[in-house]
Scaffold this motif. Structure first.
Motif, PDB file in Angstrom:
ATOM      1  N   GLY A 103       0.819  -1.199   0.000  1.00 39.49           N
ATOM      2  CA  GLY A 103       0.000   0.000   0.000  1.00 39.49           C
ATOM      3  C   GLY A 103       0.852   1.248   0.000  1.00 39.49           C
ATOM      4  N   ALA A 104       0.211   2.360   0.315  1.00 41.40           N
ATOM      5  CA  ALA A 104       0.914   3.635   0.296  1.00 41.40           C
ATOM      6  C   ALA A 104       1.899   3.764   1.450  1.00 41.40           C
ATOM      7  CB  ALA A 104      -0.092   4.778   0.340  1.00 41.40           C
ATOM      8  N   SER A 105       1.629   3.058   2.530  1.00 39.34           N
ATOM      9  CA  SER A 105       2.523   3.128   3.680  1.00 39.34           C
ATOM     10  C   SER A 105       2.475   1.807   4.440  1.00 39.34           C
ATOM     11  CB  SER A 105       2.120   4.279   4.613  1.00 39.34           C
ATOM     12  OG  SER A 105       0.818   4.079   5.095  1.00 39.34           O
ATOM     13  N   ILE A 106       3.454   1.605   5.296  1.00 39.83           N
ATOM     14  CA  ILE A 106       3.535   0.386   6.093  1.00 39.83           C
ATOM     15  C   ILE A 106       2.654   0.549   7.326  1.00 39.83           C
ATOM     16  CG2 ILE A 106       5.079  -1.109   7.399  1.00 39.83           C
ATOM     17  CD1 ILE A 106       7.340   0.066   5.537  1.00 39.83           C
ATOM     18  N   SER A 107       1.727  -0.350   7.488  1.00 46.40           N
ATOM     19  CA  SER A 107       0.779  -0.230   8.598  1.00 46.40           C
ATOM     20  C   SER A 107       1.297  -0.945   9.843  1.00 46.40           C
ATOM     21  CB  SER A 107      -0.562  -0.829   8.199  1.00 46.40           C
ATOM     22  OG  SER A 107      -1.452  -0.824   9.295  1.00 46.40           O
ATOM     23  N   ASP A 108       0.994  -0.350  10.996  1.00 49.32           N
ATOM     24  CA  ASP A 108       1.334  -0.990  12.273  1.00 49.32           C
ATOM     25  C   ASP A 108       0.108  -1.667  12.894  1.00 49.32           C
ATOM     26  OD1 ASP A 108       1.358   2.036  14.375  1.00 49.32           O
ATOM     27  OD2 ASP A 108      -0.168   1.173  13.080  1.00 49.32           O
ATOM     28  N   ASN A 109      -0.964  -1.778  12.132  1.00 46.35           N
ATOM     29  CA  ASN A 109      -2.201  -2.386  12.623  1.00 46.35           C
ATOM     30  C   ASN A 109      -2.255  -3.847  12.209  1.00 46.35           C
ATOM     31  OD1 ASN A 109      -4.771  -3.173  13.249  1.00 46.35           O
ATOM     32  ND2 ASN A 109      -5.766  -1.427  12.319  1.00 46.35           N
ATOM     33  N   PRO A 110      -2.150  -4.767  13.147  1.00 48.95           N
ATOM     34  CA  PRO A 110      -2.124  -6.187  12.776  1.00 48.95           C
ATOM     35  C   PRO A 110      -3.412  -6.643  12.095  1.00 48.95           C
ATOM     36  CG  PRO A 110      -2.306  -5.938  15.156  1.00 48.95           C
ATOM     37  CD  PRO A 110      -2.006  -4.589  14.604  1.00 48.95           C
ATOM     38  N   ARG A 111      -4.508  -5.952  12.315  1.00 45.76           N
ATOM     39  CA  ARG A 111      -5.777  -6.357  11.719  1.00 45.76           C
ATOM     40  C   ARG A 111      -5.799  -6.187  10.209  1.00 45.76           C
ATOM     41  NH1 ARG A 111     -10.156  -3.804  16.064  1.00 45.76           N
ATOM     42  NH2 ARG A 111      -9.353  -4.895  17.902  1.00 45.76           N
ATOM     43  N   LEU A 112      -4.886  -5.406   9.693  1.00 41.42           N
ATOM     44  CA  LEU A 112      -4.859  -5.164   8.249  1.00 41.42           C
ATOM     45  C   LEU A 112      -4.060  -6.210   7.492  1.00 41.42           C
ATOM     46  CD1 LEU A 112      -4.464  -1.271   8.102  1.00 41.42           C
ATOM     47  CD2 LEU A 112      -6.544  -2.656   8.047  1.00 41.42           C
ATOM     48  N   TYR A 113      -3.405  -7.101   8.203  1.00 46.18           N
ATOM     49  CA  TYR A 113      -2.552  -8.095   7.560  1.00 46.18           C
ATOM     50  C   TYR A 113      -3.330  -9.387   7.327  1.00 46.18           C
ATOM     51  CZ  TYR A 113       1.312  -4.946   8.023  1.00 46.18           C
ATOM     52  OH  TYR A 113       2.134  -3.858   7.881  1.00 46.18           O
ATOM     53  N   ASP A 114      -3.176  -9.905   6.128  1.00 45.83           N
ATOM     54  CA  ASP A 114      -3.979 -11.045   5.701  1.00 45.83           C
ATOM     55  C   ASP A 114      -3.327 -12.396   5.987  1.00 45.83           C
ATOM     56  OD1 ASP A 114      -4.506  -8.925   2.950  1.00 45.83           O
ATOM     57  OD2 ASP A 114      -6.039  -9.409   4.445  1.00 45.83           O
ATOM     58  N   TYR A 115      -2.018 -12.431   5.990  1.00 47.26           N
ATOM     59  CA  TYR A 115      -1.303 -13.702   6.105  1.00 47.26           C
ATOM     60  C   TYR A 115      -0.289 -13.617   7.239  1.00 47.26           C
ATOM     61  CZ  TYR A 115      -3.291 -14.079   1.461  1.00 47.26           C
ATOM     62  OH  TYR A 115      -4.159 -14.090   0.409  1.00 47.26           O
ATOM     63  N   TRP A 116      -0.201 -14.711   7.985  1.00 41.11           N
ATOM     64  CA  TRP A 116       0.659 -14.764   9.159  1.00 41.11           C
ATOM     65  C   TRP A 116       1.439 -16.076   9.191  1.00 41.11           C
ATOM     66  CZ3 TRP A 116       0.946 -10.922  12.943  1.00 41.11           C
ATOM     67  CH2 TRP A 116       0.042  -9.865  12.800  1.00 41.11           C
ATOM     68  N   GLY A 117       2.647 -15.982   9.710  1.00 40.33           N
ATOM     69  CA  GLY A 117       3.394 -17.189   9.989  1.00 40.33           C
ATOM     70  C   GLY A 117       2.987 -17.746  11.343  1.00 40.33           C
ATOM     71  N   GLN A 118       3.614 -18.859  11.709  1.00 41.01           N
ATOM     72  CA  GLN A 118       3.255 -19.542  12.956  1.00 41.01           C
ATOM     73  C   GLN A 118       3.984 -18.968  14.160  1.00 41.01           C
ATOM     74  OE1 GLN A 118       5.542 -20.579  10.930  1.00 41.01           O
ATOM     75  NE2 GLN A 118       7.261 -21.146  12.250  1.00 41.01           N
ATOM     76  N   GLY A 119       4.994 -18.143  13.904  1.00 38.53           N
ATOM     77  CA  GLY A 119       5.732 -17.488  14.971  1.00 38.53           C
ATOM     78  C   GLY A 119       6.998 -18.223  15.352  1.00 38.53           C
ATOM     79  N   THR A 120       7.950 -17.484  15.882  1.00 33.19           N
ATOM     80  CA  THR A 120       9.179 -18.049  16.412  1.00 33.19           C
ATOM     81  C   THR A 120       9.494 -17.361  17.734  1.00 33.19           C
ATOM     82  OG1 THR A 120      11.491 -18.602  15.890  1.00 33.19           O
ATOM     83  CG2 THR A 120      10.700 -16.468  15.135  1.00 33.19           C
ATOM     84  N   GLN A 121       9.892 -18.142  18.716  1.00 34.95           N
ATOM     85  CA  GLN A 121      10.087 -17.603  20.061  1.00 34.95           C
ATOM     86  C   GLN A 121      11.480 -17.010  20.221  1.00 34.95           C
ATOM     87  OE1 GLN A 121       7.878 -17.336  22.598  1.00 34.95           O
ATOM     88  NE2 GLN A 121       9.445 -16.316  23.857  1.00 34.95           N
ATOM     89  N   VAL A 122      11.527 -15.825  20.779  1.00 31.85           N
ATOM     90  CA  VAL A 122      12.780 -15.177  21.140  1.00 31.85           C
ATOM     91  C   VAL A 122      12.774 -14.974  22.655  1.00 31.85           C
ATOM     92  CG1 VAL A 122      14.148 -13.062  20.972  1.00 31.85           C
ATOM     93  CG2 VAL A 122      13.078 -14.039  18.921  1.00 31.85           C
TER      94      VAL A 122
END
Length: 126
Positions: A103-122
């Motif tokens: 899009g026009a800018s990088i969003s910091d709102n997680p609700r706008l993201y369609d695809y997610w990975g399973q996560g990695t623990q740090v």
């Protein structure tokens, strides 16, 4: 459809570094998507970390990570990397990469993201 897989998490001492990777697969071109890292600690909301635009021309970093975290992408390899330096115990969380069409800018709102990975623990020890 975009599948995302994170890797590179682990246990590190405070002041140390880790490099996380987000690899993508799927029919849709990876280069069409803004890719952003979020993190979530137990009992807390998901938090924006850093994002990179679909062409890689711009990035956005959360204030608390600026100067310590750097994001980069290689569209030819369908990967996005997150270099984390000077880690603190407060950086302990599950880290997720997420994708949305550029899009026009990088969003910091997680609700706008369609695809997610399973996560990695740090985990950062003091």
């Amino acid at each position: 459809q975009v599948q995302l897989v994170e890797s590179g998490g682990g246990l590190v001492q405070a002041g140390g570094s880790l490099r996380l990777s987000c690899a993508s697969s799927g029919r849709t071109s990876f280069s069409n998507y803004d890719i952003t890292w979020f993190r979530q600690a137990p009992g807390k909301e998901r938090e924006f970390v850093v994002g990179i635009s679909w062409r890689g021309g711009s990035t956005r970093v959360a204030d608390s990570m600026r100067g310590r975290f750097t994001i980069s992408r290689d569209n030819a390899k369908n990967t996005v990397n997150l270099q984390m330096n000077s880690l603190k115990p407060s950086d302990t969380a599950a880290y997720y990469c997420a994708a949305k069409l550029g899009g026009a800018s990088i969003s910091d709102n997680p609700r706008l993201y369609d695809y997610w990975g399973q996560g990695t623990q740090v985990t950062v020890s003091s």
